[in-house]
Design a protein around this motif. Sequence first.
Motif, PDB file in Angstrom:
ATOM      1  N   ARG A 116       0.861  -1.091  -0.074  1.00 33.78           N
ATOM      2  CA  ARG A 116       0.285  -0.005  -0.001  1.00 33.78           C
ATOM      3  C   ARG A 116       0.822   1.388  -0.024  1.00 33.78           C
ATOM      4  O   ARG A 116       1.886   1.322   0.538  1.00 33.78           O
ATOM      5  N   LEU A 140      -8.991  18.952  -5.749  1.00 32.77           N
ATOM      6  CA  LEU A 140      -7.975  17.710  -5.795  1.00 32.77           C
ATOM      7  C   LEU A 140      -7.348  17.555  -7.271  1.00 32.77           C
ATOM      8  O   LEU A 140      -8.030  17.809  -8.365  1.00 32.77           O
ATOM      9  N   THR A 149      -7.027  15.727  -9.629  1.00 34.03           N
ATOM     10  CA  THR A 149      -7.324  14.475 -10.220  1.00 34.03           C
ATOM     11  C   THR A 149      -6.708  13.732 -11.363  1.00 34.03           C
ATOM     12  O   THR A 149      -6.504  12.643 -11.086  1.00 34.03           O
ATOM     13  N   ARG A 150      -6.341  14.601 -12.235  1.00 30.75           N
ATOM     14  CA  ARG A 150      -5.450  14.061 -13.294  1.00 30.75           C
ATOM     15  C   ARG A 150      -4.259  13.465 -12.673  1.00 30.75           C
ATOM     16  O   ARG A 150      -3.766  12.502 -13.156  1.00 30.75           O
ATOM     17  N   SER A 206      -5.030  10.318 -10.910  1.00 35.18           N
ATOM     18  CA  SER A 206      -5.326   9.099 -11.649  1.00 35.18           C
ATOM     19  C   SER A 206      -4.196   8.322 -12.119  1.00 35.18           C
ATOM     20  O   SER A 206      -3.974   7.242 -11.919  1.00 35.18           O
ATOM     21  N   ALA A 217      -1.976   6.839  -9.593  1.00 45.10           N
ATOM     22  CA  ALA A 217      -2.443   5.605  -9.429  1.00 45.10           C
ATOM     23  C   ALA A 217      -2.240   4.504 -10.509  1.00 45.10           C
ATOM     24  O   ALA A 217      -2.309   3.345 -10.026  1.00 45.10           O
ATOM     25  N   ALA A 218      -2.485   4.825 -11.625  1.00 49.04           N
ATOM     26  CA  ALA A 218      -2.287   3.927 -12.738  1.00 49.04           C
ATOM     27  C   ALA A 218      -0.777   3.436 -12.619  1.00 49.04           C
ATOM     28  O   ALA A 218      -0.686   2.130 -12.638  1.00 49.04           O
ATOM     29  N   HIS A 273      -0.627   1.003  -9.385  1.00 43.65           N
ATOM     30  CA  HIS A 273      -1.379  -0.125  -9.819  1.00 43.65           C
ATOM     31  C   HIS A 273      -0.330  -1.139 -10.891  1.00 43.65           C
ATOM     32  O   HIS A 273      -0.436  -2.394 -10.352  1.00 43.65           O
ATOM     33  N   LEU A 319      -1.304  -0.809  -4.164  1.00 46.30           N
ATOM     34  CA  LEU A 319      -2.790  -0.339  -3.995  1.00 46.30           C
ATOM     35  C   LEU A 319      -2.476   1.199  -3.452  1.00 46.30           C
ATOM     36  O   LEU A 319      -1.746   1.484  -2.659  1.00 46.30           O
ATOM     37  N   MET A 320      -2.908   2.307  -4.151  1.00 48.56           N
ATOM     38  CA  MET A 320      -2.979   3.530  -3.766  1.00 48.56           C
ATOM     39  C   MET A 320      -3.988   3.984  -3.049  1.00 48.56           C
ATOM     40  O   MET A 320      -5.202   4.020  -3.463  1.00 48.56           O
ATOM     41  N   GLU A 321      -3.796   4.809  -2.088  1.00 45.52           N
ATOM     42  CA  GLU A 321      -4.800   5.354  -1.060  1.00 45.52           C
ATOM     43  C   GLU A 321      -4.542   6.759  -1.022  1.00 45.52           C
ATOM     44  O   GLU A 321      -3.528   7.250  -0.847  1.00 45.52           O
ATOM     45  N   VAL A 322      -5.813   7.592  -1.001  1.00 48.04           N
ATOM     46  CA  VAL A 322      -5.672   8.849  -0.708  1.00 48.04           C
ATOM     47  C   VAL A 322      -6.267   9.178   0.557  1.00 48.04           C
ATOM     48  O   VAL A 322      -7.126   8.909   0.983  1.00 48.04           O
ATOM     49  N   ALA A 376     -11.219   4.668 -11.315  1.00 44.81           N
ATOM     50  CA  ALA A 376      -9.960   5.168 -11.661  1.00 44.81           C
ATOM     51  C   ALA A 376     -10.023   6.547 -12.412  1.00 44.81           C
ATOM     52  O   ALA A 376      -9.284   7.580 -12.142  1.00 44.81           O
ATOM     53  N   LEU A 389     -12.419  11.494 -13.424  1.00 42.14           N
ATOM     54  CA  LEU A 389     -11.829  12.783 -13.802  1.00 42.14           C
ATOM     55  C   LEU A 389     -12.585  13.821 -13.114  1.00 42.14           C
ATOM     56  O   LEU A 389     -12.323  14.938 -12.514  1.00 42.14           O
ATOM     57  N   LEU A 424     -13.906  13.876  -9.798  1.00 39.62           N
ATOM     58  CA  LEU A 424     -13.793  13.443  -8.495  1.00 39.62           C
ATOM     59  C   LEU A 424     -14.609  14.292  -7.722  1.00 39.62           C
ATOM     60  O   LEU A 424     -14.502  15.658  -7.650  1.00 39.62           O
ATOM     61  N   THR A 450     -15.232  16.191  -5.184  1.00 38.64           N
ATOM     62  CA  THR A 450     -14.266  16.394  -3.838  1.00 38.64           C
ATOM     63  C   THR A 450     -15.063  16.912  -2.823  1.00 38.64           C
ATOM     64  O   THR A 450     -14.495  16.575  -1.662  1.00 38.64           O
ATOM     65  N   GLU A 478      -9.830   6.247   3.281  1.00 35.26           N
ATOM     66  CA  GLU A 478      -9.138   6.358   2.451  1.00 35.26           C
ATOM     67  C   GLU A 478      -9.720   6.151   1.051  1.00 35.26           C
ATOM     68  O   GLU A 478     -10.614   5.609   0.903  1.00 35.26           O
ATOM     69  N   VAL A 479      -9.203   6.900   0.092  1.00 40.49           N
ATOM     70  CA  VAL A 479      -9.808   6.863  -1.264  1.00 40.49           C
ATOM     71  C   VAL A 479      -9.191   5.836  -2.061  1.00 40.49           C
ATOM     72  O   VAL A 479      -7.810   5.837  -2.359  1.00 40.49           O
ATOM     73  N   VAL A 480      -9.580   4.769  -2.523  1.00 42.98           N
ATOM     74  CA  VAL A 480      -9.136   3.787  -3.400  1.00 42.98           C
ATOM     75  C   VAL A 480      -9.536   3.878  -4.862  1.00 42.98           C
ATOM     76  O   VAL A 480     -10.891   3.727  -4.982  1.00 42.98           O
ATOM     77  N   SER A 481      -8.895   4.146  -5.624  1.00 42.63           N
ATOM     78  CA  SER A 481      -9.182   4.143  -6.960  1.00 42.63           C
ATOM     79  C   SER A 481      -8.877   3.102  -7.807  1.00 42.63           C
ATOM     80  O   SER A 481      -7.797   2.524  -7.678  1.00 42.63           O
ATOM     81  N   GLU A 505      -9.065   0.694 -11.262  1.00 46.72           N
ATOM     82  CA  GLU A 505      -8.931   0.656 -12.736  1.00 46.72           C
ATOM     83  C   GLU A 505      -9.910  -0.298 -13.138  1.00 46.72           C
ATOM     84  O   GLU A 505     -10.271  -1.299 -12.536  1.00 46.72           O
TER      85      GLU A 505
END
Lengths: 342, 342
Positions: free
Chosen positions: A68, A80, A82-83, A86, A89-90, A93, A98-101, B75, B78, B80, B82, B100-103, B105
């Motif tokens: 994590r 946020l 977001t771009r 995203s 996160a890609a 993954h 696992l990416m958590e915000v 994921a 775009l 979000l 917020t 936690e925010v888990v995005s 895909e």
Amino acid sequence: MSENAVRRPTIVEVARLAQVSHQTVSRYLRHNGGLKPDTVRRVEAAIEELGYRPNLVARSMRTRRTGRLAVVLPAPALLLPTRLLSAAAAVAHEAGFLMEVVSVEGGPVERSRHAWELISSGQVEGVLSLSSLPGLSDQPRTASSAAFVVVGEYDDELRGIGELADASVVGEIIEHLAGVGHRHFVHIAGPDAWSSARARRQVYTEVIERLGLVSHGVVDGDWSAQCGYDAVRALAEDSPVTAVIAANDPMATGAVRAALDRGWGVPQRLSVSGWDDLELGRFATPSLSSVVVDREEQGRVAMERLIALVRGEPEPEAARLPLNRLVLRESTGPAPVLGRRA
Amino acid sequence: MSENAVRRPTIVEVARLAQVSHQTVSRYLRHNGGLKPDTVRRVEAAIEELGYRPNLVARSMRTRRTGRLAVVLPAPALLLPTRLLSAAAAVAHEAGFLMEVVSVEGGPVERSRHAWELISSGQVEGVLSLSSLPGLSDQPRTASSAAFVVVGEYDDELRGIGELADASVVGEIIEHLAGVGHRHFVHIAGPDAWSSARARRQVYTEVIERLGLVSHGVVDGDWSAQCGYDAVRALAEDSPVTAVIAANDPMATGAVRAALDRGWGVPQRLSVSGWDDLELGRFATPSLSSVVVDREEQGRVAMERLIALVRGEPEPEAARLPLNRLVLRESTGPAPVLGRRA
DNA sequence: CGTGGAATAGTGATCGTTCACTTTTCCGTC
DNA sequence: GACGGAAAAGTGAACGATCACTATTCCACG
């Protein structure tokens, strides 16, 4: 609390049902191979029958790996990125993480404490922070095997990747506007806590001075359209200002609207530029001149740095500087002829 | 991997240094009280000296509590939400949880699998999903003590809180526009996978029919300004359509821009309404008629439901329906007189 | 048919904490 | 000074996986 649910089956129970040892089940789970087809079948049947799911907490404890990564954000981050997230996160993954915000309330100090908590409690293997984490680098490194990365754009210590190069586009904007006759500028800056805001402000001041232009002030904005609106609203009716450099698109949008509301044509009377190239700015009327920022690339680079750090690999080349590019649209144009209103 | 760091001290080492038992240290950590002042002092000194930090993974394993709630997002979100997230995080923190925010895909199925993984692996105590989790409710409940909540607005099973009430504002918009002379409408919808998009589309169709108006089609949008632009661009030059109902503000912005680009006045020739009341829509020119959605309240309510579920408490009254409210601004107005162009 | 080595499977320890008990210490009272 | 009960501290077993070994099975080959 929530003891309503039946206890979850463990690996041992699966093993018993499949008539193998728990270790064999573990091997199956880790895809270690070396199992007879018949054994695999029995284990699978047992897992299926019991509805077994591995307890990842227990696994993490033994392996000391959580897989994590956390991204720490200020809780009131209405904007946020977001771009960036995203893309980050890609990458995460892709690398099997696992990416958590995690959004943390309170100021930088509280946030820093929390990030440190996350790192040192073994909950995550790495932390990516979009805002500065004051004092974090002072912490004893002994207590943790985790890594942290602070994204350049948002770094508070002016050591981000290509940070000043980033803000240098402010210079381009001003040079362009000066080239089409503008002499009197105003800058609507972002909050001082953001290094990106400070960098843009600094470049603004320097370039105005270097080119011998006139700055009619720097407004302390808060990234919101409202403050951009107020800033232009506050200009005198006969203000010589003909160009507003806003540090982001919403503030620029507010500035444009205020100009139009007082009958100032944009860009005939006032030129306005933004930053970030939001989609809505492209479709606004007038469309917004802005700075294209490759948030995806920023997110990717930051996450790649973090993952390299976590894995103990050498940091990837810092050569990949995200490029910021000026895009001129309808909200900027030649300066009006002195003394005339458009 | 990352074996560069020194091994972390454990509770036992702290105990040894403080010359107490490990359990005493544990008591100290849990603030259980019942420790002599002198003991407390020795433990604190030992913790300080070793730089000890509790291993939260180990603690979670023993207590079977993680104090973590996850929000699962697609994921490529775009857009979000917020404001919703911020409010939800505040509630979670208030209740002592880490949000936690888990995005994730992939499509809904992949996302659902992942959410299930999170829940059933004991990593989190609850999951809040902003998009549907197909098949999740079919999973055997036995294997998990975790809870999940799907936010109404984004729910795929049409059982959200006040969901249809939510979209009912579409009816208000149409009634208002019909009241000022509009007869010919187009709806720019969101992706069908979003129940909120489906609900708005459905109400649109129903109300158009009920009022005996004419719909000139429903465009399958993707929430982006570009598709709103394309939709209006695609109308015939002499199209009788005078009102566009977009399912969100970006699509509405694109629609407005397309209209202006072809010389259609907004709202003189074409009225356009959006949804979400984005700040940029308020400051756009023309400012966007939109629907104010209380995202904060949605986030709060959703998180409160989740926490109640996790704690095994009865769900809070569903009485608190988030109110959606129509806001008329410059992008909508009376229908043009037939056969004339503004 | 015995042998050896690879392929499979099993055993027990271990990760770092908390839980459930048990033991010791402390202190007032009879 | 012995007693009793509360307060403080200790002991060993969990939690549910994986790791490091060890043991067994299998099969080709001499």
